[in-house]
Enzyme design. Structure first.
Site, mmCIF file in Angstrom:
data_model
loop_
_atom_site.group_PDB
_atom_site.id
_atom_site.type_symbol
_atom_site.label_atom_id
_atom_site.label_comp_id
_atom_site.label_asym_id
_atom_site.label_seq_id
_atom_site.Cartn_x
_atom_site.Cartn_y
_atom_site.Cartn_z
ATOM 1 N N GLN A 122 40.668 43.867 -22.504
ATOM 2 C CA GLN A 122 39.508 44.738 -22.727
ATOM 3 C C GLN A 122 39.725 46.038 -21.960
ATOM 4 O OE1 GLN A 122 36.027 43.021 -20.968
ATOM 5 N NE2 GLN A 122 34.621 44.523 -21.790
ATOM 6 N N GLY A 123 40.034 47.117 -22.672
ATOM 7 C CA GLY A 123 40.331 48.398 -22.025
ATOM 8 C C GLY A 123 39.104 49.295 -22.018
ATOM 9 N N SER A 125 37.216 50.174 -18.529
ATOM 10 C CA SER A 125 37.119 50.941 -17.280
ATOM 11 C C SER A 125 38.287 51.916 -17.129
ATOM 12 C CB SER A 125 37.128 49.997 -16.074
ATOM 13 O OG SER A 125 36.109 49.049 -16.174
ATOM 14 N N GLU A 245 28.818 37.883 -23.149
ATOM 15 C CA GLU A 245 29.258 37.888 -21.754
ATOM 16 C C GLU A 245 28.179 37.291 -20.849
ATOM 17 O OE1 GLU A 245 31.902 41.299 -19.966
ATOM 18 O OE2 GLU A 245 29.787 41.755 -19.702
ATOM 19 N N GLU A 364 24.651 46.173 -7.768
ATOM 20 C CA GLU A 364 23.739 47.297 -7.495
ATOM 21 C C GLU A 364 23.209 47.874 -8.812
ATOM 22 O OE1 GLU A 364 26.825 47.047 -6.211
ATOM 23 O OE2 GLU A 364 26.346 46.621 -4.114
HETATM 24 C C1 LIG Z 1 38.174 40.881 -11.277
HETATM 25 C C2 LIG Z 1 37.836 42.075 -12.122
HETATM 26 C C3 LIG Z 1 38.221 42.085 -13.458
HETATM 27 C C4 LIG Z 1 37.931 43.209 -14.248
HETATM 28 N N1 LIG Z 1 38.365 43.215 -15.550
HETATM 29 C C5 LIG Z 1 38.127 44.297 -16.323
HETATM 30 C C6 LIG Z 1 38.636 44.360 -17.661
HETATM 31 O O1 LIG Z 1 39.270 43.425 -18.149
HETATM 32 N N2 LIG Z 1 38.413 45.485 -18.378
HETATM 33 C C7 LIG Z 1 37.703 46.535 -17.887
HETATM 34 O O2 LIG Z 1 37.503 47.514 -18.600
HETATM 35 N N3 LIG Z 1 37.216 46.533 -16.604
HETATM 36 C C8 LIG Z 1 37.433 45.432 -15.822
HETATM 37 N N4 LIG Z 1 36.956 45.403 -14.525
HETATM 38 C C9 LIG Z 1 36.321 46.595 -13.980
HETATM 39 C C10 LIG Z 1 34.823 46.474 -13.769
HETATM 40 O O3 LIG Z 1 34.139 46.476 -14.997
HETATM 41 C C11 LIG Z 1 34.414 47.637 -12.879
HETATM 42 O O4 LIG Z 1 35.054 47.453 -11.622
HETATM 43 C C12 LIG Z 1 32.913 47.714 -12.671
HETATM 44 O O5 LIG Z 1 32.265 48.042 -13.874
HETATM 45 C C13 LIG Z 1 32.548 48.750 -11.594
HETATM 46 O O6 LIG Z 1 33.111 49.971 -11.884
HETATM 47 P P1 LIG Z 1 34.001 50.756 -10.777
HETATM 48 O O7 LIG Z 1 35.039 49.812 -10.265
HETATM 49 O O8 LIG Z 1 34.460 52.021 -11.397
HETATM 50 O O9 LIG Z 1 33.023 51.039 -9.584
HETATM 51 P P2 LIG Z 1 31.985 52.251 -9.477
HETATM 52 O O10 LIG Z 1 31.198 52.344 -10.744
HETATM 53 O O11 LIG Z 1 32.712 53.467 -9.012
HETATM 54 O O12 LIG Z 1 31.043 51.736 -8.329
HETATM 55 C C14 LIG Z 1 31.407 51.832 -6.931
HETATM 56 C C15 LIG Z 1 30.214 51.373 -6.117
HETATM 57 O O13 LIG Z 1 29.100 52.245 -6.362
HETATM 58 C C16 LIG Z 1 27.984 51.489 -6.831
HETATM 59 N N5 LIG Z 1 27.248 52.265 -7.829
HETATM 60 C C17 LIG Z 1 27.768 52.889 -8.922
HETATM 61 N N6 LIG Z 1 26.792 53.481 -9.630
HETATM 62 C C18 LIG Z 1 25.630 53.224 -8.986
HETATM 63 C C19 LIG Z 1 24.268 53.566 -9.222
HETATM 64 N N7 LIG Z 1 23.912 54.285 -10.289
HETATM 65 N N8 LIG Z 1 23.340 53.122 -8.344
HETATM 66 C C20 LIG Z 1 23.695 52.360 -7.257
HETATM 67 N N9 LIG Z 1 24.967 52.020 -6.978
HETATM 68 C C21 LIG Z 1 25.920 52.444 -7.830
HETATM 69 C C22 LIG Z 1 28.553 50.243 -7.420
HETATM 70 O O14 LIG Z 1 27.615 49.185 -7.431
HETATM 71 C C23 LIG Z 1 29.737 49.961 -6.495
HETATM 72 O O15 LIG Z 1 29.302 49.300 -5.342
HETATM 73 C C24 LIG Z 1 37.234 44.308 -13.710
HETATM 74 C C25 LIG Z 1 36.830 44.274 -12.362
HETATM 75 C C26 LIG Z 1 37.134 43.178 -11.583
HETATM 76 C C27 LIG Z 1 36.701 43.185 -10.139
#
Ligand SMILES: Cc1cc2nc3c(=O)[nH]c(=O)nc-3n(C[C@H](O)[C@H](O)[C@H](O)COP(=O)(O)OP(=O)(O)OC[C@H]3O[C@@H](n4cnc5c(N)ncnc54)[C@H](O)[C@@H]3O)c2cc1C
Length: 381
Positions: A122-123, A125, A245, A364
């Site tokens: 799933q691409g 992020s 999901e 969050e």
């Molecule tokens: C084990 C694992 C598997 C994954 N697999 C996939 C996958 O297969 N495909 C894919 O596309 N993605 C995948 N992901 C990615 C996942 O969907 C993202 O990590 C997640 O959506 C958070 O995005 P980010 O990492 O960019 O963090 P950010 O969005 O940058 O967030 C960073 C921090 O800021 C907080 N934050 C952000 N916005 C707000 C707000 N508006 N209010 C308050 N707090 C906020 C968040 O809660 C977090 O603590 C995976 C992640 C993990 C850990």
């Protein structure tokens, strides 16, 4: 088939075939071993028809309620036969293909996913685009007029893509509108991972596994008939994943957490402190399962699932923390110092449990949704 009949037959069959299905290594195993085990198990289950119940006939299924496949996932997770994190990717991606791909394409590829012949990823992020998915920038350009082009060209990067290094295909979100078009300018494609121009760079997680990866797209040519849904309709594709999901995938995870709690109970000390920790964990899992059961039934009855599933998401992630915190408290040193197979398993899973408040939408962000959309405690800034 009625769910109770299905469950009884399935459990009898799993009892009889346990040796054939069980992993030939002590958990957690390496990621290569776990992925190979999952594909082997899917193949055995597909041959015996279990992987086909609850899926539509036009994609190789046997029809029936989607709750049949939910039962299967939970039975496998509860018996330690399937890692719900890996196994539930099917539940996330196959319905997308069924709902949005050309019918011939879905009929060709969904059976390959169910039978263990393929893995998909799933691409979604990107660096800087996780919670705020609608700001993604990986770009798809038509080779010619967007309405008649026979191919599209993709450039950009994805990150945290689970199992990308094993995957044959990717459900990919791309930007096709202007840079600031947000959710109105996103299009989904179903991309073959062996297309020239795709580079996968696995990332090591805190538990030592390389479960996810960076994926780079450098002038990757994709046929126009691999578009999922409408041009600039990718947001609907992304949102369509949510009901699955947040229902069937969670049901598998909950079964797995119950199994882990049982394992803790088997070896925990017989004292008041242990009773309190175990009792609290059990209460939480029971509440979570009750909540998730309601969600499953709403989905099966045709309800549209929305913001209220953020409650399920927060409860599941909290359950993950509570169960693995219980292991750490009641089995001293098991997470930090134990080099046995059991120690390796608890350590790997404990560390992975910390990700539960991140993947699939962070805790969050879920709490923001609950506060703003369910409790009416203010609007988005
Ligand atoms: C084990 C694992 C598997 C994954 N697999 C996939 C996958 O297969 N495909 C894919 O596309 N993605 C995948 N992901 C990615 C996942 O969907 C993202 O990590 C997640 O959506 C958070 O995005 P980010 O990492 O960019 O963090 P950010 O969005 O940058 O967030 C960073 C921090 O800021 C907080 N934050 C952000 N916005 C707000 C707000 N508006 N209010 C308050 N707090 C906020 C968040 O809660 C977090 O603590 C995976 C992640 C993990 C850990």
């Amino acid at each position: 088939m009625h769910i109770a009949d299905f469950r009884a037959k399935l459990n009898a069959w799993l009892d009889a075939h346990h040796a054939e299905l069980a992993a030939p290594f002590a958990p957690p195993g390496t990621l290569d071993q776990r992925v190979a085990q999952m594909q082997r198990m899917k193949s055995v289950l597909f041959e015996a028809d279990w992987m086909r119940y609850g899926w539509p006939e036009h994609v190789g299924g046997l029809g029936g309620s989607p709750m049949l496949r939910t039962e299967l996932g939970a039975a496998l997770a509860g018996r330690d036969l399937a890692d719900p994190g890996l196994f539930s990717l099917i539940e996330v991606l196959a319905p997308t293909l069924i709902d949005f791909a050309r019918p011939e394409l879905a009929a060709e590829v969904v059976p390959r996913l169910l039978s263990g012949a393929e893995i998909w990823c799933q691409g979604f992020s990107e660096p800087g685009t996780g919670s705020d998915l609608s700001s993604l920038s990986c770009r798809a350009e038509p080779d010619g007029d967007p309405d008649t082009a026979s191919t599209w060209r993709i450039n950009g990067q994805k990150v945290w893509t689970s199992l990308a290094q094993y995957a044959e295909r990717c459900v990919l979100l791309t930007r096709t509108g202007p840079a600031d078009s947000r959710h109105r300018g996103i299009t989904a494609f179903f991309v073959d991972m062996d297309t020239p121009g795709i580079t996968v760079a696995p990332i090591e997680m805190i538990n030592g596994m390389h479960e996810f990866a960076e994926v780079f797209f450098d002038d990757v040519v994709v046929p126009a008939d691999r578009m999922l849904g409408e041009l600039n309709g990718g947001w609907s594709v992304a949102m369509s994943i949510l009901p699955y999901e947040r229902s069937s995938c969670f049901w598998q995870r909950i079964a797995y957490l119950y199994r882990r709690l049982e394992m803790i109970v088997e070896v925990a000390p017989d004292d008041d402190r242990a009773a309190e920790v175990i009792g609290n964990a059990f209460l939480h899992l029971h509440m979570l399962r009750s909540r998730s059961r309601v969600t499953q039934h709403r989905l099966a009855d045709g309800a549209t699932l929305g913001a209220e599933t953020s409650i399920d998401k927060v409860l599941v992630a909290t359950g993950d923390h509570i169960v693995y915190d219980a292991a750490r408290r009641l089995l001293p040193g098991i997470v930090e110092m134990d080099d046995s197979d059991a120690g390796e398993m608890w350590r790997t899973e404990y560390l992975y449990s910390r990700a539960a408040t991140i993947y699939g939408g962070t805790a969050e962000v879920q709490r923001n949704i609950i506060a703003r959309r369910l409790l009416d405690l203010g609007t988005d800034a």
